[in-house]
Design a protein around this motif. Structure first.
Motif, PDB file in Angstrom:
ATOM      1  N   SER A 116       0.852  -1.164   0.044  1.00  0.00           N
ATOM      2  CA  SER A 116      -0.163  -0.307   0.025  1.00  0.00           C
ATOM      3  C   SER A 116       0.923   1.262  -0.042  1.00  0.00           C
ATOM      4  O   SER A 116       1.979   1.239   0.778  1.00  0.00           O
ATOM      5  N   SER A 117       0.515   2.122  -0.950  1.00  0.00           N
ATOM      6  CA  SER A 117       1.147   3.195  -1.190  1.00  0.00           C
ATOM      7  C   SER A 117       0.101   4.373  -1.385  1.00  0.00           C
ATOM      8  O   SER A 117      -0.946   3.891  -1.818  1.00  0.00           O
ATOM      9  N   ASN A 118       0.663   5.704  -1.424  1.00  0.00           N
ATOM     10  CA  ASN A 118      -0.547   6.631  -1.907  1.00  0.00           C
ATOM     11  C   ASN A 118      -0.927   6.384  -3.517  1.00  0.00           C
ATOM     12  O   ASN A 118      -2.195   6.600  -3.870  1.00  0.00           O
ATOM     13  N   THR A 119       0.048   5.667  -4.197  1.00  0.00           N
ATOM     14  CA  THR A 119      -0.449   5.500  -5.605  1.00  0.00           C
ATOM     15  C   THR A 119      -0.580   4.143  -6.132  1.00  0.00           C
ATOM     16  O   THR A 119      -1.095   3.653  -7.292  1.00  0.00           O
ATOM     17  N   LYS A 120      -0.442   3.182  -5.127  1.00  0.00           N
ATOM     18  CA  LYS A 120      -0.582   1.716  -5.549  1.00  0.00           C
ATOM     19  C   LYS A 120      -1.100   0.862  -4.393  1.00  0.00           C
ATOM     20  O   LYS A 120      -0.339   1.051  -3.222  1.00  0.00           O
ATOM     21  N   LEU A 121      -2.130   0.069  -4.585  1.00  0.00           N
ATOM     22  CA  LEU A 121      -2.639  -0.964  -3.528  1.00  0.00           C
ATOM     23  C   LEU A 121      -2.569  -2.144  -4.231  1.00  0.00           C
ATOM     24  O   LEU A 121      -3.230  -2.434  -5.345  1.00  0.00           O
ATOM     25  N   ILE A 122      -2.048  -3.455  -3.565  1.00  0.00           N
ATOM     26  CA  ILE A 122      -2.113  -4.797  -4.050  1.00  0.00           C
ATOM     27  C   ILE A 122      -2.406  -5.599  -2.894  1.00  0.00           C
ATOM     28  O   ILE A 122      -2.219  -5.611  -1.914  1.00  0.00           O
ATOM     29  N   ILE A 123      -3.679  -6.273  -3.619  1.00  0.00           N
ATOM     30  CA  ILE A 123      -4.325  -7.222  -2.217  1.00  0.00           C
ATOM     31  C   ILE A 123      -4.315  -8.820  -3.078  1.00  0.00           C
ATOM     32  O   ILE A 123      -4.592  -8.899  -4.101  1.00  0.00           O
ATOM     33  N   GLU A 124      -3.775  -9.670  -2.211  1.00  0.00           N
ATOM     34  CA  GLU A 124      -4.080 -11.226  -2.743  1.00  0.00           C
ATOM     35  C   GLU A 124      -5.097 -11.876  -1.917  1.00  0.00           C
ATOM     36  O   GLU A 124      -4.982 -11.650  -0.760  1.00  0.00           O
ATOM     37  N   ASP A 138      -5.538 -11.827  -7.422  1.00  0.00           N
ATOM     38  CA  ASP A 138      -4.703 -10.662  -7.347  1.00  0.00           C
ATOM     39  C   ASP A 138      -5.593  -9.311  -7.552  1.00  0.00           C
ATOM     40  O   ASP A 138      -6.016  -9.302  -8.665  1.00  0.00           O
ATOM     41  N   GLU A 139      -5.794  -8.314  -6.865  1.00  0.00           N
ATOM     42  CA  GLU A 139      -6.316  -7.054  -7.209  1.00  0.00           C
ATOM     43  C   GLU A 139      -5.373  -6.024  -7.046  1.00  0.00           C
ATOM     44  O   GLU A 139      -4.577  -5.966  -5.858  1.00  0.00           O
ATOM     45  N   VAL A 140      -5.112  -5.079  -8.146  1.00  0.00           N
ATOM     46  CA  VAL A 140      -4.293  -4.131  -8.035  1.00  0.00           C
ATOM     47  C   VAL A 140      -5.105  -2.928  -8.358  1.00  0.00           C
ATOM     48  O   VAL A 140      -5.807  -2.745  -9.356  1.00  0.00           O
ATOM     49  N   TYR A 141      -4.647  -1.948  -7.632  1.00  0.00           N
ATOM     50  CA  TYR A 141      -5.287  -0.411  -7.959  1.00  0.00           C
ATOM     51  C   TYR A 141      -4.196   0.407  -7.928  1.00  0.00           C
ATOM     52  O   TYR A 141      -3.450   0.448  -6.841  1.00  0.00           O
ATOM     53  N   GLU A 142      -4.000   1.432  -8.920  1.00  0.00           N
ATOM     54  CA  GLU A 142      -2.784   1.975  -9.379  1.00  0.00           C
ATOM     55  C   GLU A 142      -3.235   3.422  -9.943  1.00  0.00           C
ATOM     56  O   GLU A 142      -4.049   3.256 -10.750  1.00  0.00           O
ATOM     57  N   LEU A 143      -3.001   4.312  -9.213  1.00  0.00           N
ATOM     58  CA  LEU A 143      -3.049   5.874  -9.603  1.00  0.00           C
ATOM     59  C   LEU A 143      -2.177   6.029 -10.862  1.00  0.00           C
ATOM     60  O   LEU A 143      -0.859   6.133 -10.726  1.00  0.00           O
ATOM     61  N   ILE A 144      -2.623   6.120 -12.063  1.00  0.00           N
ATOM     62  CA  ILE A 144      -1.801   6.239 -13.334  1.00  0.00           C
ATOM     63  C   ILE A 144      -1.842   7.431 -13.916  1.00  0.00           C
ATOM     64  O   ILE A 144      -0.879   8.042 -14.500  1.00  0.00           O
ATOM     65  N   GLU A 145      -2.827   8.335 -13.602  1.00  0.00           N
ATOM     66  CA  GLU A 145      -2.800   9.732 -13.660  1.00  0.00           C
ATOM     67  C   GLU A 145      -3.698  10.447 -12.616  1.00  0.00           C
ATOM     68  O   GLU A 145      -4.175   9.760 -11.642  1.00  0.00           O
ATOM     69  N   LYS A 146      -3.628  11.546 -12.367  1.00  0.00           N
ATOM     70  CA  LYS A 146      -4.201  12.569 -11.318  1.00  0.00           C
ATOM     71  C   LYS A 146      -5.550  11.718 -10.992  1.00  0.00           C
ATOM     72  O   LYS A 146      -5.684  11.444  -9.595  1.00  0.00           O
ATOM     73  N   ASP A 147      -6.282  11.657 -11.929  1.00  0.00           N
ATOM     74  CA  ASP A 147      -7.737  11.371 -11.582  1.00  0.00           C
ATOM     75  C   ASP A 147      -8.040  10.058 -12.330  1.00  0.00           C
ATOM     76  O   ASP A 147      -9.418   9.769 -12.359  1.00  0.00           O
ATOM     77  N   VAL A 148      -7.170   9.047 -12.257  1.00  0.00           N
ATOM     78  CA  VAL A 148      -7.559   7.902 -13.150  1.00  0.00           C
ATOM     79  C   VAL A 148      -6.806   6.606 -12.518  1.00  0.00           C
ATOM     80  O   VAL A 148      -5.528   6.547 -12.159  1.00  0.00           O
ATOM     81  N   LEU A 149      -7.713   5.889 -12.268  1.00  0.00           N
ATOM     82  CA  LEU A 149      -7.243   4.675 -11.354  1.00  0.00           C
ATOM     83  C   LEU A 149      -7.568   3.482 -12.111  1.00  0.00           C
ATOM     84  O   LEU A 149      -8.316   3.152 -12.902  1.00  0.00           O
ATOM     85  N   LEU A 150      -6.237   2.555 -12.231  1.00  0.00           N
ATOM     86  CA  LEU A 150      -6.297   1.397 -13.277  1.00  0.00           C
ATOM     87  C   LEU A 150      -6.490   0.273 -12.237  1.00  0.00           C
ATOM     88  O   LEU A 150      -5.872   0.275 -11.152  1.00  0.00           O
ATOM     89  N   GLN A 151      -7.505  -0.630 -12.387  1.00  0.00           N
ATOM     90  CA  GLN A 151      -7.749  -1.816 -11.741  1.00  0.00           C
ATOM     91  C   GLN A 151      -7.273  -2.962 -12.451  1.00  0.00           C
ATOM     92  O   GLN A 151      -7.558  -3.230 -13.555  1.00  0.00           O
ATOM     93  N   ILE A 152      -6.637  -3.814 -11.847  1.00  0.00           N
ATOM     94  CA  ILE A 152      -6.197  -4.920 -12.561  1.00  0.00           C
ATOM     95  C   ILE A 152      -6.819  -6.356 -11.812  1.00  0.00           C
ATOM     96  O   ILE A 152      -6.341  -6.383 -10.424  1.00  0.00           O
ATOM     97  N   LEU A 153      -7.620  -6.986 -12.100  1.00  0.00           N
ATOM     98  CA  LEU A 153      -8.039  -8.247 -11.561  1.00  0.00           C
ATOM     99  C   LEU A 153      -7.337  -9.670 -12.394  1.00  0.00           C
ATOM    100  O   LEU A 153      -7.630  -9.714 -13.378  1.00  0.00           O
TER     101      LEU A 153
END
Length: 182
Positions: A127-135, A146-161
């Motif tokens: 967990s950081s300000n810009t990325k969260l990884i859950i297993e 695996d769930e990944v939530y990553e801030l890739i731009e100011k108001d854009v969140l990328l979710q990888i499942l």
């Protein structure tokens, strides 16, 4: 020497308060924390392949995928303390089965989450300000999500499942979300 009356507020003091508030607001916008809605202007992938790999019946997967597109993701907590909550807020629909769509994660602690096929043992890997990884391990012994939530731009969140079954092919879905103002 200049003396201010008790009815007068020092302009430098006010400027300091304004700058601190703007800085705090800027920090919150540069974080994964917040409310996120699916960004329909970006090329998000359908959840259908992921849902099928997780055991959702073939006839139900497309309908469930469409329903999930309406939902918002709420990410909150205290990143510095390593306490994060992730919740999927359903909008106008419910499942007839038990599927837990919210959990609070603590660094290095295992949290059990209910699914229609059984429990998953979950933990936050990063967990950081810009990325969260859950297993999430389970419900089968050779299965992991695996769930990944990553801030890739100011108001854009990328979710990888990512669904991994160690006996077969892995499935990965990428979806883009935009920040929703409260």
């Amino acid at each position: 020497m200049v003396h201010f009356s008790s009815n007068f507020v020092n302009p430098l003091y006010l400027l300091g308060i304004i700058l601190v508030c703007q800085f705090a607001h800027a920090l919150s916008l540069s974080s994964v924390e917040g409310i996120w809605a699916l960004n329909t202007t970006r090329d998000s992938q359908s959840l259908k392949p992921f849902l099928l790999r997780c055991g959702v019946p073939r006839l139900v997967a497309p309908l469930l995928s469409k329903a999930f597109e309406k939902d918002n993701i709420h990410i909150g907590g205290n990143i510095k303390a390593g306490i994060i909550s992730v919740e999927l807020k359903r909008k106008g629909w419910n499942l007839p089965v038990n599927l837990q769509t919210d959990a609070t994660y603590f660094h290095d602690n295992v949290v059990d989450v209910d699914t229609p096929r059984g429990q998953q043992s979950c933990r936050m890997l990063k967990s950081s300000n810009t990325k969260l990884i859950i297993e999430k391990k389970g419900p089968s012994s050779n299965e992991q999500v695996d769930e990944v939530y990553e801030l890739i731009e100011k108001d854009v969140l990328l979710q990888i499942l990512r669904h991994r079954n160690f006996d077969t092919i892995n499935t990965e879905v990428k979806r883009y979300f935009h920040r929703v103002n409260e």
